[in-house]
Design an enzyme around this catalytic site. Structure first.
Site, PDB file in Angstrom:
ATOM      1  CE  LYS A 166      -1.777   1.746   3.978  1.00  0.00           C
ATOM      2  NZ  LYS A 166      -1.521   3.190   4.125  1.00  0.00           N
ATOM      3  CG  ASN A 167       2.613   2.615   3.534  1.00  0.00           C
ATOM      4  OD1 ASN A 167       1.418   2.872   3.404  1.00  0.00           O
ATOM      5  ND2 ASN A 167       3.195   2.501   4.719  1.00  0.00           N
ATOM      6  NE  ARG A 226       0.825  12.577   7.328  1.00  0.00           N
ATOM      7  CZ  ARG A 226       1.097  13.803   7.726  1.00  0.00           C
ATOM      8  NH1 ARG A 226       0.144  14.566   8.206  1.00  0.00           N
ATOM      9  NH2 ARG A 226       2.312  14.294   7.638  1.00  0.00           N
ATOM     10  CB  CYS A 250      -3.942   6.794  11.073  1.00  0.00           C
ATOM     11  SG  CYS A 250      -4.394   5.206  10.415  1.00  0.00           S
ATOM     12  NE  ARG A 306       0.731  10.280  10.346  1.00  0.00           N
ATOM     13  CZ  ARG A 306       0.293   9.264   9.617  1.00  0.00           C
ATOM     14  NH1 ARG A 306      -0.957   8.925   9.618  1.00  0.00           N
ATOM     15  NH2 ARG A 306       1.120   8.582   8.875  1.00  0.00           N
ATOM     16  CB  VAL A 342       2.095  19.340   6.222  1.00  0.00           C
ATOM     17  CG1 VAL A 342       1.071  18.220   6.178  1.00  0.00           C
ATOM     18  CG2 VAL A 342       1.434  20.674   6.496  1.00  0.00           C
ATOM     19  CG  ASP A 343       6.936  20.592  10.311  1.00  0.00           C
ATOM     20  OD1 ASP A 343       6.223  19.578  10.240  1.00  0.00           O
ATOM     21  OD2 ASP A 343       7.975  20.640  11.003  1.00  0.00           O
ATOM     22  CE  LYS A 362       9.744  13.566  13.633  1.00  0.00           C
ATOM     23  NZ  LYS A 362       8.629  14.068  14.417  1.00  0.00           N
ATOM     24  CB  SER A 383       9.148  13.123   6.758  1.00  0.00           C
ATOM     25  OG  SER A 383       7.929  13.009   6.040  1.00  0.00           O
ATOM     26  CB  VAL A 384       7.934   7.864   4.658  1.00  0.00           C
ATOM     27  CG1 VAL A 384       7.585   7.106   3.387  1.00  0.00           C
ATOM     28  CG2 VAL A 384       8.714   6.993   5.618  1.00  0.00           C
ATOM     29  CG  ASP A 391       3.302   1.493   9.389  1.00  0.00           C
ATOM     30  OD1 ASP A 391       2.933   2.336  10.214  1.00  0.00           O
ATOM     31  OD2 ASP A 391       3.385   1.736   8.164  1.00  0.00           O
ATOM     32  CB  ILE A 405       7.668   6.896  14.255  1.00  0.00           C
ATOM     33  CG1 ILE A 405       8.842   5.931  14.095  1.00  0.00           C
ATOM     34  CG2 ILE A 405       7.374   7.647  12.954  1.00  0.00           C
ATOM     35  CD1 ILE A 405      10.114   6.523  13.557  1.00  0.00           C
ATOM     36  NE  ARG A 424      -6.978   4.276   5.907  1.00  0.00           N
ATOM     37  CZ  ARG A 424      -6.006   4.739   6.691  1.00  0.00           C
ATOM     38  NH1 ARG A 424      -6.181   4.810   7.984  1.00  0.00           N
ATOM     39  NH2 ARG A 424      -4.882   5.161   6.188  1.00  0.00           N
TER      40      ARG A 424
END
Ligand code: UD1
Length: 430
Positions: free
Chosen positions: A22-23, A102, A126, A131, A133-134, A172, A174-175, A317, A339, A409
């Site tokens: 999914k990701n 998201r 989720c 979470r 968005v900076d 940091k 972030s995926v 996850d 995380i 989901r």
């Protein structure tokens, strides 16, 4: 609303096919916005999040056909989907669509790179932390974008002539921000160097697809990714990599219930840390040609401490699933979440099954108990909900998990995959 009923106590024996990730599928689908040619993705999982993103992409003008036909194929495990975005017909990603997931916020990268402007709602997703968005905004600003927040939306504009390559180091990992910056930089003028990039296999998968589309990217999978901008990207055909979280989840289910299961269409190298942790807990895991074999026969589950970390560390996850496993261990273990700050919502639900867990800040202490007892429980987020299913497999009697839309989901045909291996798991529709 559907619920899942589990009667615990059966071992798992058989074969479980692992779906496409999914990701990875989500950012790959979003990459179709970068080209007017057709992007074909194979091994796309059939999940609620994928369907939601199809609606979002359709709104921007992406024409979608599944396996060459326009209708959906409801009963294949994975699908080949063709995405064609000749022109972007709408550069606004509205709140009604983005708030449901998201990752749909990630369209901001391709829309901005291709059209030079867009208006994207701030995301939902989720409820596992604030979470923000900076990092996305700082990364895109480094590429020359002008970003304004207006009534819950980001209004983004690129400089005249398009985004400009730049050197930017994320404070940091972030995926999502790595995906977005990488996609945006493919069409920027000049060279972009992303420092402290996420190293997740899904980032590598996206980079490989973008390279097949004509992007010039090196270093994906390391913490420094270099992208030399090109003027246009073309179509490509790409196979979505296996879902390492689904793989790890079923490996933990086998470790919990006992038995002997082959996980097909996956790859042990995608989740070294999690598998090593499972071995320490007492599972036997060996690679096969096309996946892996997971066994636990008779021996008890040993307590193991984990700390979640960005890849290659233990994935957040899989944290809830591992905690479920530890509730039946023969001693005391600790699970530390680094995380997301609010990712322990499964603790109180596991406690309803008889687990002994105490929380102190970001660390959970789990005292293994000899038995769990089935009870009604509630799914709170995607990964937490599957941890309740895992616990239910080992609990005495019936566990009823409500709010299973969270599971839908991210887990393709969970009940079918488990039932085929001898578990008693069924969907109860009301
Ligand atoms: C992705 C995965 C999700 C996984 C997560 C971490 C997808 C679709 N989702 O989510 O399943 O749990 O990676 O492996 O791939 N952060 C900020 N500012 C930002 C962005 C993120 O502070 O602008 C923080 C987040 O709140 C979090 C941390 O960074 O604490 C990591 O989040 P990130 O890697 O961005 O997660 P996602 O990409 O949303």
């Amino acid at each position: 609303m559907d619920r899942i009923r589990i009667v615990g106590g059966n071992e798992l024996h058989g074969i479980i096919p692992i779906s496409g990730a999914k990701n990875a599928a989500l950012p790959l689908m979003i990459a179709s916005l970068l080209t007017s040619d057709t992007l074909t993705l194979e091994n796309v999982p059939h999940l609620a999040d994928v369907e939601q993103l199809l609606r979002i992409l359709g709104n921007h003008g992406v024409d979608v056909s599944v396996n060459g036909r326009r209708e959906r194929q409801e009963d294949s495990y994975s699908r080949t989907i063709h995405f064609t975005c000749r022109t972007i017909v709408d550069t606004t990603a509205p709140y009604e669509l983005v708030s449901k997931m998201r990752a749909s916020f990630w369209v901001i990268g391709p829309l901005l790179a291709r059209e030079g402007h867009c208006r994207v709602s701030l995301p939902g997703g989720c409820a596992i932390g604030t979470r923000p968005v900076d990092l996305f905004l700082d990364g895109l600003t480094a590429l020359g974008a002008n970003l304004e927040i207006d009534s819950g939306y980001i209004n983004a504009t690129a400089p005249k002539g398009g985004l400009i390559g730049a050197k930017y180091t994320f404070p940091k990992v972030s995926v999502g921000a790595t995906h977005v910056m990488m996609m945006a930089a493919t069409l920027a003028r000049g060279t972009t160097v992303i420092g402290n990039a996420a190293r997740e296999p899904e980032v590598v998968d996206l980079a490989n697809c973008l390279i097949a589309m004509g992007a010039k990217i090196t270093g994906a999978g390391t913490s420094t990714i270099t992208i030399e901008g090109v003027t246009t990207l073309s179509g490509a055909r790409h196979r979505v990599l296996p879902d390492r979280i689904e793989t790890g989840t079923y490996a933990m289910a086998v470790a919990m219930a006992g038995g002997d299961v082959v996980l097909e269409n996956t790859d042990v190298t995608l989740l070294d840390t999690a598998l090593e942790t499972l071995r320490r807990a007492g599972a036997e895991i060996s690679a096969t040609n096309n996946g892996m074999r997971v066994r636990r026969n008779g021996a008890g589950i040993r307590p193991v401490d984990i700390v979640t970390d960005p890849f290659p560390g233990f994935p957040t996850d899989l944290q809830a699933q591992f905690m479920a496993l530890m509730t039946r261990s023969t001693g005391v273990s600790h699970v530390t979440e680094t995380i997301f700050e609010n990712r322990f919502m499964h603790v109180q639900e596991l406690a309803r099954l008889g687990a002994k867990i105490s929380l102190s800040g970001q660390t959970a202490k789990i005292e293994g108990v000899p038995r769990l007892k089935g009870a009604p429980v509630m799914a709170t987020d995607l990964r937490a909900s599957v941890s309740l299913v895992i616990a239910g497999l080992a609990a005495e009697g019936e566990t009823m998990v409500s709010r299973v839309y969270h599971l839908d989901r991210g887990f393709e045909r969970l009940e079918e995959k488990l039932t085929r291996c001898g578990a008693i798991v069924e969907r109860v529709s009301e």
